[in-house]
Design an enzyme around this catalytic site. Structure first.
Site, PDB file in Angstrom:
ATOM      1  CG  HIS A 200      -0.303   0.028   2.582  1.00 55.49           C
ATOM      2  ND1 HIS A 200       0.307  -1.045   2.939  1.00 55.49           N
ATOM      3  CD2 HIS A 200      -0.120   1.068   3.190  1.00 55.49           C
ATOM      4  CE1 HIS A 200       0.870  -0.642   4.324  1.00 55.49           C
ATOM      5  NE2 HIS A 200       0.562   0.653   4.339  1.00 55.49           N
ATOM      6  CG  ASP A 201       2.240   3.410   2.960  1.00 54.76           C
ATOM      7  OD1 ASP A 201       1.250   4.143   2.312  1.00 54.76           O
ATOM      8  OD2 ASP A 201       2.289   3.417   3.879  1.00 54.76           O
ATOM      9  CE  LYS A 204       3.690   6.673   3.452  1.00 60.54           C
ATOM     10  NZ  LYS A 204       3.576   6.413   5.004  1.00 60.54           N
ATOM     11  CG  HIS A 229       2.234   7.981  -0.753  1.00 61.17           C
ATOM     12  ND1 HIS A 229       1.459   8.819  -0.028  1.00 61.17           N
ATOM     13  CD2 HIS A 229       1.731   6.681  -0.225  1.00 61.17           C
ATOM     14  CE1 HIS A 229       0.466   8.205   0.786  1.00 61.17           C
ATOM     15  NE2 HIS A 229       0.565   7.012   0.648  1.00 61.17           N
ATOM     16  CG  HIS A 254      -3.937   3.454   0.605  1.00 65.94           C
ATOM     17  ND1 HIS A 254      -3.278   3.292  -0.421  1.00 65.94           N
ATOM     18  CD2 HIS A 254      -3.431   3.946   1.983  1.00 65.94           C
ATOM     19  CE1 HIS A 254      -2.163   3.821  -0.060  1.00 65.94           C
ATOM     20  NE2 HIS A 254      -2.284   4.232   1.242  1.00 65.94           N
ATOM     21  CG  HIS A 255      -4.068   7.785   1.751  1.00 66.33           C
ATOM     22  ND1 HIS A 255      -3.993   8.103   3.209  1.00 66.33           N
ATOM     23  CD2 HIS A 255      -2.773   7.443   1.402  1.00 66.33           C
ATOM     24  CE1 HIS A 255      -2.673   7.584   3.638  1.00 66.33           C
ATOM     25  NE2 HIS A 255      -2.253   7.168   2.633  1.00 66.33           N
ATOM     26  CG  ASP A 283      -2.828   2.481   6.282  1.00 66.37           C
ATOM     27  OD1 ASP A 283      -1.836   1.823   6.986  1.00 66.37           O
ATOM     28  OD2 ASP A 283      -2.895   3.404   5.637  1.00 66.37           O
TER      29      ASP A 283
END
Length: 342
Positions: A200-201, A204, A229, A254-255, A283
């Site tokens: 998911h990240d 970054k 990101h 997801h954000h 999360d």
């Protein structure tokens, strides 16, 4: 006066007998009760026994125990007239204990002078085919496990750079899977959720350390850079050819927020993919309950209160309800904004 011709003359009978004995597949005549009345040499060779040993035995005696119910069901379908032909793949047990596979075709055998009392079963040996199929399935399982291990390993490696609490990726992935099960997701979709959660990240990696590791709050320019990101992670993960579309959607979305004020695409409500909505709650909860360079960990109850408060704002209300039922208690109010630690 010439007598009427019989239904089957002697030459015809000899021809059919020769056909029965020399057929390239196994042929069995089976009584309605399952007793083997006749079997040809190829059929006997398939079972690894003599014809005289097999005749008189019940077909269930040479059938793998797990396949007996399916065998009896196929026989019943044909005998009762529910189906003119039953086709099934099944296992038999040879005399030496070896398991062999057949594709069996069962149909009613007309009686010579009255109602039918038996069926004919044509059995083709597919043991080698099944073994190759099982080897390929095992190989696929191993490849899938390798892929999952690689994705999870990459996600864990990202934790070290982001200075997140150790175990964040594993925790949020496991909690997402539990929530997905509670919401009725099937096994395939849960697998897609697992892969997306692992990465998911990923985006970054493209964020400079000065922004990613800043101990205080980000200014507007830094926050805009941090928001890239999600898109960047999606672009990187899209280069993995076997990663499912719904896994990619988790990485990108997801954000997003239920009220449409999230990023990168400002999707709202059910425009946001379901797996991303599920993952987002898990999360944020894990982020709230973990120490970060700019905050101390919240208590579980305070974090649950924040999740509840964000229902219909940041999160899908249905997902929040399921999350609280699964992990909730009596949440305590907390005034801070969950988005700041997502």
């Amino acid at each position: 006066m010439t007598p009427p011709a019989s239904p089957l003359t002697l030459p015809d009978a000899l021809d059919y007998q020769a056909l029965f004995e020399h057929a390239g597949v196994g042929l069995l005549e089976i009584a309605f009760d399952g007793q083997i009345r006749r079997i040809n040499p190829n059929g006997a060779a398939f079972f690894g026994q003599s014809m005289t040993t097999l005749v008189g035995r019940n077909v269930t005696h040479v059938t793998h125990p797990e396949d007996i119910p399916r065998t009896l069901h196929a026989l019943e379908q044909v005998v009762s007239g529910q189906a003119p032909l039953a086709v099934l793949e099944k296992r038999y047990l040879r005399a030496d204990g070896e398991i062999v596979w057949s594709r069996s075709r069962v149909s009613l055998l007309p009686g010579r002078s009255g109602p039918s009392t038996s069926v004919v079963a044509v059995i083709a040996d597919i043991t080698d085919l099944k073994r190759v199929q099982q080897e390929l399935e095992a190989l696929n399982v191993n490849l899938q496990a390798t892929l999952e291990g690689a994705l999870l390993g990459l996600g864990v490696a990202l934790e070290a750079r982001d200075l997140e609490t150790s175990g964040h990726t594993m925790r949020v992935m496991q909690r997402s899977l539990q929530l997905g099960e509670a919401l009725g997701l099937d096994a395939v979709t849960l697998g897609e959720l697992k892969h997306g959660a692992s990465l998911h990240d990923l985006g970054k990696l493209s964020i400079p350390d000065a922004v990613l590791l800043k101990p205080g709050r980000l200014d507007a320019e830094e926050w805009a850079q941090m928001q890239t990101h999600a898109h960047n992670g999606y672009e990187i993960a899209s280069l993995i050819p076997t990663l499912p579309r719904r896994s990619l959607e988790i990485i990108r979305h997801h954000h997003e927020r239920w009220d449409g004020t999230g990023y990168p695409d400002r999707l709202a409500g059910e425009e946001i993919p379901l797996l991303a909505r599920i993952f987002a709650v898990c999360d944020v909860y894990d982020a709230l309950t973990s120490d970060r360079p700019y905050k101390r960990a919240w208590s579980s109850q305070a974090a649950l209160a924040e999740v509840a408060a964000q229902s219909g704002r940041q999160f899908d209300p249905r997902v929040v309800t399921a999350f609280l039922q699964l992990f909730g208690g009596a949440p305590q109010a907390r005034s801070e904004d969950a988005e700041l630690v997502a």
